[in-house]
Enzyme design. Structure first.
Site, PDB file in Angstrom:
ATOM      1  N   HIS A 130      28.618 -22.459  -7.477  1.00 29.62           N
ATOM      2  CA  HIS A 130      27.139 -22.518  -7.409  1.00 29.62           C
ATOM      3  C   HIS A 130      26.593 -21.781  -6.177  1.00 29.62           C
ATOM      4  O   HIS A 130      25.500 -22.094  -5.702  1.00 29.62           O
ATOM      5  CB  HIS A 130      26.643 -23.980  -7.314  1.00 29.62           C
ATOM      6  CG  HIS A 130      26.953 -24.831  -8.508  1.00 29.62           C
ATOM      7  ND1 HIS A 130      27.322 -26.141  -8.393  1.00 29.62           N
ATOM      8  CD2 HIS A 130      26.915 -24.571  -9.832  1.00 29.62           C
ATOM      9  CE1 HIS A 130      27.518 -26.667  -9.593  1.00 29.62           C
ATOM     10  NE2 HIS A 130      27.278 -25.719 -10.495  1.00 29.62           N
TER      11      HIS A 130
ATOM     12  N   ASN B 172      24.330 -13.507 -17.708  1.00 30.73           N
ATOM     13  CA  ASN B 172      25.339 -14.549 -17.542  1.00 30.73           C
ATOM     14  C   ASN B 172      26.126 -14.622 -18.859  1.00 30.73           C
ATOM     15  O   ASN B 172      25.654 -15.186 -19.839  1.00 30.73           O
ATOM     16  CB  ASN B 172      24.649 -15.882 -17.241  1.00 30.73           C
ATOM     17  CG  ASN B 172      25.634 -16.988 -16.955  1.00 30.73           C
ATOM     18  OD1 ASN B 172      26.854 -16.819 -17.114  1.00 30.73           O
ATOM     19  ND2 ASN B 172      25.122 -18.132 -16.528  1.00 30.73           N
TER      20      ASN B 172
ATOM     21  N   GLU C 194      18.933 -18.696 -10.090  1.00 26.31           N
ATOM     22  CA  GLU C 194      20.096 -17.840  -9.835  1.00 26.31           C
ATOM     23  C   GLU C 194      19.853 -16.425 -10.350  1.00 26.31           C
ATOM     24  O   GLU C 194      20.300 -15.456  -9.741  1.00 26.31           O
ATOM     25  CB  GLU C 194      21.336 -18.457 -10.503  1.00 26.31           C
ATOM     26  CG  GLU C 194      21.832 -19.677  -9.746  1.00 26.31           C
ATOM     27  CD  GLU C 194      22.593 -20.669 -10.604  1.00 26.31           C
ATOM     28  OE1 GLU C 194      21.953 -21.335 -11.443  1.00 26.31           O
ATOM     29  OE2 GLU C 194      23.809 -20.792 -10.432  1.00 26.31           O
TER      30      GLU C 194
ATOM     31  N   ARG D 218      32.755 -34.308 -15.319  1.00 29.73           N
ATOM     32  CA  ARG D 218      33.881 -34.021 -14.404  1.00 29.73           C
ATOM     33  C   ARG D 218      34.045 -35.142 -13.387  1.00 29.73           C
ATOM     34  O   ARG D 218      33.052 -35.712 -12.926  1.00 29.73           O
ATOM     35  CB  ARG D 218      33.640 -32.698 -13.676  1.00 29.73           C
ATOM     36  CG  ARG D 218      33.941 -31.494 -14.537  1.00 29.73           C
ATOM     37  CD  ARG D 218      33.579 -30.205 -13.840  1.00 29.73           C
ATOM     38  NE  ARG D 218      32.474 -29.563 -14.524  1.00 29.73           N
ATOM     39  CZ  ARG D 218      31.791 -28.539 -14.038  1.00 29.73           C
ATOM     40  NH1 ARG D 218      32.079 -28.052 -12.846  1.00 29.73           N
ATOM     41  NH2 ARG D 218      30.805 -27.995 -14.723  1.00 29.73           N
TER      42      ARG D 218
ATOM     43  N   ARG E  16      26.529 -12.228 -13.428  1.00 31.56           N
ATOM     44  CA  ARG E  16      27.107 -13.384 -12.753  1.00 31.56           C
ATOM     45  C   ARG E  16      28.608 -13.360 -13.018  1.00 31.56           C
ATOM     46  O   ARG E  16      29.043 -13.222 -14.159  1.00 31.56           O
ATOM     47  CB  ARG E  16      26.509 -14.662 -13.332  1.00 31.56           C
ATOM     48  CG  ARG E  16      27.166 -15.879 -12.768  1.00 31.56           C
ATOM     49  CD  ARG E  16      26.854 -17.105 -13.570  1.00 31.56           C
ATOM     50  NE  ARG E  16      27.560 -18.236 -12.981  1.00 31.56           N
ATOM     51  CZ  ARG E  16      27.977 -19.285 -13.672  1.00 31.56           C
ATOM     52  NH1 ARG E  16      27.749 -19.361 -14.968  1.00 31.56           N
ATOM     53  NH2 ARG E  16      28.597 -20.258 -13.076  1.00 31.56           N
TER      54      ARG E  16
END
Ligand code: AMP
Length: 408
Positions: free
Chosen positions: A179, A8, A383, A240, A90
């Protein structure tokens, strides 16, 4: 036995997890941080209990990859570079080009680059990671796993905005979601735990971390999701805003005497959510600690819980029923309070809590009681494992194709 590494890469960091496949055993994991900045940080954990830490300048992503592989050798985690047969990367934005994970070739690299306009910070960084590994491990299969591709199965009525159709047709404006790798992983684990084929299930997965999104998974496919054209929308997050009214933007730009859009978009991304409401922190742990004495911390939690409940209600209606809810990521995995507050508000659906199981941490578990009309599960997301599995699947397919050519 294959060794596959999941990567990642961010603009100034590179996280990795090295797996022994097909055993799915984590051999090492770590982080190269502050790449290109004055003092870089390296951390590697391996052999379950050992760890290595060092501060040194890391010039760029290529040197991070070189240092990483040399450290894997030095720490005796691998014997030679060739042991790593696959690298999974990713990638944040896959647009409509990538409906699933792909082997990275020149065309894929060009498309990832073109998609940078949808993820200007992330895609170029992901690409730097890809190029760095290609240079040092040219023989390892390289696979891109996209945050958006799981959501490519959404029907048009769920991914289109009610704006002029040409915005979508000419410029690709639509809901892409995010996601995806996490939603895909936890939904598949939920189906396994329920001992039912995923094709027969209606599941709502709640990825509640610093960034948070909810996904309606119908018959194993993403049917709708709360994040949109960018990861700014949906439920309230750490910093956010989640869903807002865009007309507020020009109004607030005038009030705050802002002269450019990036300024206000910055506030919506970085100064809103739990932080904006509470004025205290973006971290749910702080919110939970302060809520008894601080009204705005309580309000931040109330809004967060309400948003989760609202999306679960909406997605249940859209799917025409619900078999399971899954909680995952930082808040979803660790906050029994948030899970309980959400579940209590869903008691109208016949959801009941197993308080003891809900108070446990760490391993995947049913947290609803046996008589609950909808199963509720806590499942730690992984992930990186999903990325490693995709690399292995594509590597096996490549082998099969090669074998068939040879037989002919
Ligand atoms: P993630 O983005 O998945 O790494 O999640 C990070 C977020 O999880 C943090 O910002 C916290 O808000 C939240 N978190 C982590 N541990 C806990 C905990 N024990 N209780 C409540 N929230 C937590």
């Amino acid at each position: 036995m294959q060794k596959i590494i999941a990567i990642n890469a961010g603009s100034s960091s590179l996280k990795f997890k090295l797996f022994e496949m097909p055993k799915e055993k984590v051999i090492a994991k770590g982080l190269f941080d502050r790449i290109g900045l004055d003092e870089g940080k390296i951390k590697i954990e391996y052999n379950e209990k050992q760890s290595f830490e060092k501060k040194e300048h890391i010039e760029n992503h290529s040197s991070a990859v070189k240092k990483l592989l040399d450290l894997l050798l030095k720490l005796d985690i691998i014997k030679n570079y060739a042991e790593i047969t696959g690298v999974g990367h990713r990638v944040v934005a896959g647009g409509e080009f990538f409906k699933k994970s792909v082997v990275i070739n020149t065309k894929a690299m060009r498309q990832i680059n073109e998609l940078a306009e949808y993820a200007p910070i992330h895609n170029p960084a992901n690409l730097m990671g890809i190029k760095a590994f290609k240079k040092i491990l040219p023989d390892a299969i390289a696979v891109a796993v996209f945050d958006t591709s799981f959501h490519q199965t959404m029907p048009k009525e769920n991914f289109l905005y009610s704006v002029p159709y040409e915005w979508y047709h000419n410029y690709g404006v639509r809901r892409y979601g995010a996601h995806g790798t996490s939603h895909r992983y936890v939904a598949s684990v939920a189906a396994e735990m329920m001992k039912k084929p995923i094709e027969k299930l209606k599941i709502i997965t709640c990825h509640l971390g610093a960034g948070a999104s909810i996904c309606a998974v119908k018959k194993g496919r993403s049917f709708d999701t709360s994040m949109g054209f960018t990861p700014l929308t949906g439920i309230t997050m750490g910093t956010r805003s989640g869903d807002t009214d865009v007309s507020m933007i020009s109004f607030m730009m005038q009030k705050l005497k802002m002269h450019s859009m990036p300024e206000i978009i910055y506030d919506l991304n970085k100064k809103s959510g739990l932080l904006g409401i509470s004025g205290l922190s973006s971290d749910m742990r702080d919110i939970e600690e302060k809520k008894k004495t601080n009204m705005r911390a309580q309000l931040a939690e109330d809004i967060f819980v309400k948003d989760v409940v609202k999306y679960i209600g909406a997605y249940t209606a859209e799917m025409g029923g619900l078999d399971a809810i899954v909680f995952t990521a930082g808040i979803g995995e660790n906050s029994s309070q948030i899970r309980e507050l959400v579940m209590k508000r869903l008691s109208y659906m016949g959801i009941t809590i197993d308080e003891e199981k809900n108070s446990q941490r760490g391993k995947a578990e049913f947290i609803s009681s046996l008589d609950s009309k909808v199963a509720v599960l806590m499942i730690p997301t992984d992930e990186e494992l999903m990325i490693a599995r995709d690399v292995q699947t594509l590597a096996n397919q490549n082998e099969d194709t090669r074998a068939k050519k040879y037989v002919r």
